[in-house]
Design a protein around this motif. Sequence first.
Motif, PDB file in Angstrom:
ATOM      1  N   GLU A 183      -7.634   5.462   2.201  1.00  0.00           N
ATOM      2  CA  GLU A 183      -8.304   4.370   2.898  1.00  0.00           C
ATOM      3  C   GLU A 183      -8.586   4.707   4.360  1.00  0.00           C
ATOM      4  OE1 GLU A 183      -5.828   0.970   2.333  1.00  0.00           O
ATOM      5  OE2 GLU A 183      -6.154   0.892   0.160  1.00  0.00           O
ATOM      6  N   THR A 184      -7.641   5.382   5.027  1.00  0.00           N
ATOM      7  CA  THR A 184      -7.834   5.726   6.434  1.00  0.00           C
ATOM      8  C   THR A 184      -8.959   6.738   6.606  1.00  0.00           C
ATOM      9  OG1 THR A 184      -5.492   5.320   6.896  1.00  0.00           O
ATOM     10  CG2 THR A 184      -6.717   6.613   8.520  1.00  0.00           C
ATOM     11  N   GLN A 204     -11.438   7.251   4.492  1.00  0.00           N
ATOM     12  CA  GLN A 204     -12.687   6.604   4.092  1.00  0.00           C
ATOM     13  C   GLN A 204     -13.221   5.698   5.195  1.00  0.00           C
ATOM     14  OE1 GLN A 204     -12.378   4.025   0.653  1.00  0.00           O
ATOM     15  NE2 GLN A 204     -14.540   4.330   0.137  1.00  0.00           N
ATOM     16  N   ALA A 205     -12.315   5.050   5.922  1.00  0.00           N
ATOM     17  CA  ALA A 205     -12.728   4.152   6.998  1.00  0.00           C
ATOM     18  C   ALA A 205     -13.208   4.910   8.240  1.00  0.00           C
ATOM     19  CB  ALA A 205     -11.580   3.224   7.373  1.00  0.00           C
ATOM     20  N   GLU A 218      -2.519   5.821  -0.977  1.00  0.00           N
ATOM     21  CA  GLU A 218      -3.616   4.882  -0.698  1.00  0.00           C
ATOM     22  C   GLU A 218      -3.930   4.826   0.794  1.00  0.00           C
ATOM     23  OE1 GLU A 218      -2.804   1.794  -4.415  1.00  0.00           O
ATOM     24  OE2 GLU A 218      -1.839   1.462  -2.475  1.00  0.00           O
ATOM     25  N   THR A 247       0.831  -1.199   0.000  1.00  0.00           N
ATOM     26  CA  THR A 247       0.000   0.000   0.000  1.00  0.00           C
ATOM     27  C   THR A 247       0.867   1.252   0.000  1.00  0.00           C
ATOM     28  OG1 THR A 247      -1.644  -1.201   1.310  1.00  0.00           O
ATOM     29  CG2 THR A 247      -1.901   1.171   1.156  1.00  0.00           C
TER      30      THR A 247
END
Length: 251
Positions: free
Chosen positions: A10-11, A13-14, A6, A2
């Motif tokens: 991703e962090t 979005q989570a 990214e 990753t």
Amino acid sequence: MTTRVEMIIETLQANPEQKFTARELAKAFIECYPVEIAEKQTNPRYNTEEKLIAQLAAEIGGERTVAAQKACANVATRDKPRPRLYYWDANPTAATLEEPVDESNEQEVDTPLTSPSLSEYDLYPMLIEYLSKDLGLYCQRIDERKSKNAHGSGGNHWLHPDIVALEPLDQGWDEAVRSCVRSGHQSSVRLWSFEVKKHLTKGNVRKYFFQAVSNSSWANYGYLVATGLNSDVEAELQMLSSLHGIGLLMR
């Protein structure tokens, strides 16, 4: 593996309800991406968690956030009031939507991060604000032009870094701990040194790097700070950093 871009996407979005500082995002990376972060810790420059967090926070605040915003319109930042906050915007306006970038080609191009109209001297207050607000350092600008010059033309550039900073370690310590540290003649502060340059190229990277080495020998942490670099100097910078213990901050 990753990438940092990214990780940012991703962090956020989570955690769509949370706003992160750069340090908080760095801590989340350490927790959520142990394999990738463990590889970075093989560099002796980042052999403690605090050193690692400081470097990751600096990386987040640089070109990787720009790339993340281009790749995903939901990645948003709020710059004022400081510190900068990073968060997930579930409903970005149409005006902010951009074409995704292909990060596989990221290393093949130059990475200018600031307006060419800005001088090196314009960058000092910007860096000081970041170090103060995001990293909690107490900073002071060192103007080599006002220092006594007994080392010939340009000699002061090899003596004085552009910015020095103090990091207090005893905030939150119990008084008994402070007394123990004082009695053991140990320091309750760390000293940081920053040499600022606009752009690193094959023609200047060694001069600028060893300038940072020369004028930060007294510091606990020494950094070369740049707003952009050419892709053909990254491997050399990694080699020099591992040999001489000088970190690189991209702003």
